[in-house]
Design a protein around this motif. Sequence first.
Motif, PDB file in Angstrom:
ATOM      1  N   LYS A  57      -6.626  -2.558   2.080  1.00 22.53           N
ATOM      2  CA  LYS A  57      -6.352  -3.716   2.925  1.00 22.53           C
ATOM      3  C   LYS A  57      -7.540  -4.676   2.934  1.00 22.53           C
ATOM      4  N   GLU A  83      -5.499   7.343   5.185  1.00 31.47           N
ATOM      5  CA  GLU A  83      -5.817   6.165   5.990  1.00 31.47           C
ATOM      6  C   GLU A  83      -7.079   5.466   5.479  1.00 31.47           C
ATOM      7  N   TYR A 122       2.667   2.493   5.166  1.00 32.92           N
ATOM      8  CA  TYR A 122       2.329   3.626   6.032  1.00 32.92           C
ATOM      9  C   TYR A 122       2.593   3.274   7.496  1.00 32.92           C
ATOM     10  N   GLU A 123       2.138   2.129   7.915  1.00 32.18           N
ATOM     11  CA  GLU A 123       2.312   1.684   9.301  1.00 32.18           C
ATOM     12  C   GLU A 123       3.775   1.402   9.612  1.00 32.18           C
ATOM     13  N   GLY A 129       0.809  -1.217   0.000  1.00 26.12           N
ATOM     14  CA  GLY A 129       0.000   0.000   0.000  1.00 26.12           C
ATOM     15  C   GLY A 129       0.841   1.266   0.000  1.00 26.12           C
ATOM     16  N   TYR A 184      -1.539  -8.160   2.231  1.00 20.45           N
ATOM     17  CA  TYR A 184      -1.346  -6.712   2.195  1.00 20.45           C
ATOM     18  C   TYR A 184      -0.200  -6.333   3.124  1.00 20.45           C
ATOM     19  N   ILE A 211      -5.997   3.365   2.572  1.00 22.14           N
ATOM     20  CA  ILE A 211      -5.245   2.208   3.060  1.00 22.14           C
ATOM     21  C   ILE A 211      -6.189   1.147   3.627  1.00 22.14           C
ATOM     22  N   ASN A 212      -7.144   1.564   4.414  1.00 17.69           N
ATOM     23  CA  ASN A 212      -8.089   0.612   5.007  1.00 17.69           C
ATOM     24  C   ASN A 212      -8.927  -0.088   3.941  1.00 17.69           C
ATOM     25  N   ASN A 226       1.570  -3.005   4.840  1.00 21.28           N
ATOM     26  CA  ASN A 226       1.205  -1.623   5.145  1.00 21.28           C
ATOM     27  C   ASN A 226       2.447  -0.739   5.283  1.00 21.28           C
TER      28      ASN A 226
END
Length: 359
Positions: free
Chosen positions: A290, A283, A304-305, A265, A300, A286-287, A302
């Motif tokens: 996912k 976000e 960003y995380e 992502g 997936y 992204i959600n 992440n």
Amino acid sequence: ISEEDVNPVEVFHWGDSQIEGDRISGVLRSSWQKSWGGCGPGLIPAVQPIPALSIRQDYEGNLTRYTKFGVIDSTIEHSAYGPMGAFCMVRGDANIFLQPHPRGFKLNKVWPRVKVSIGSAPIGGNITLIGNKNPYRVLDISPASNSMHQDIEIKLFENESELKIGFEGYNIEVTGLELGCSSGVQLHNIPLRGNSGLIFTKLDSKHLYRTLENRDIGLMILQFGGNVVPHIKDSTDAKKYSRRLATQISLLKKMKPDALIIVIGPSDMGISNTESPTYQFLETVINCLKETTISEDCLYWNTYEVMGGCGSIKKWSEQDPKLASPDLVHFTPKGARVIGERFDIAFRAEYKSWLEWNR
């Protein structure tokens, strides 16, 4: 993966400009080839618009690049662009020059074979090849219409340090060159600048299938999302994009049902010269991605995380050395390497869990 394999296990890494120049892909390729064998940079375009650390290349003659992303030439009346979403047309004569990049990963510089992928070739043509270690050779290109595909493979002598590949013909479409081994891992870096991963259903499906059907593809990585984030106005937009990406995943799964698909992502993204640390609906995108990825029975990862979440791109841009650019969107080469290394760690952890589960 076995040393007795006659074909490599292939990994296709499609992405946006974050992977240009073989960034991220190169880290993964080097790591996986050290562990599981293989060599060479894999697929490269006949004309390289962005210099890459995987290889040095140049060309001369009448060779024009066309893409199904970015600026699309309306004079091209078909969509048989191949897995790179691009081809280069030879009108008469052209030469391509290839050399190992002195700062590239060691195994990128080993080429036991070269494969030339050809799409349309109205009246056929010739390929010539010569290198420091390889004598002059001439190979035929068979006549082919749109949607057709042919691979012309040439075995190379060891320790080749320079290749010249020539083309002679009328409107020959070169959909890719491939340098690598006949075993181990072959990882292809395919950056699609400005694209959001919605290209696959825009390609000629019969032609795309023909280019992939004889490849032992173990993994497909889709690293997209960043290019849509600035244009997302609400959760409805985010869901709409994720559904469209699901259509792309479904097509790829249909063509290569045994291949694993991992969606990487978007990273944290900010707006430079403002106080906004992160795009408002990042976000949400992204959600949605996912959720869609998991519903498609894919994995997936992440980014960003992993970076640290909201505002991390600004922190990365202020570190010493800098890991992100001042535009608060793109990684620096060092930052891309960090992302590649962290993805590699996560992938190996999942692979280890899978091996233990299958004992």
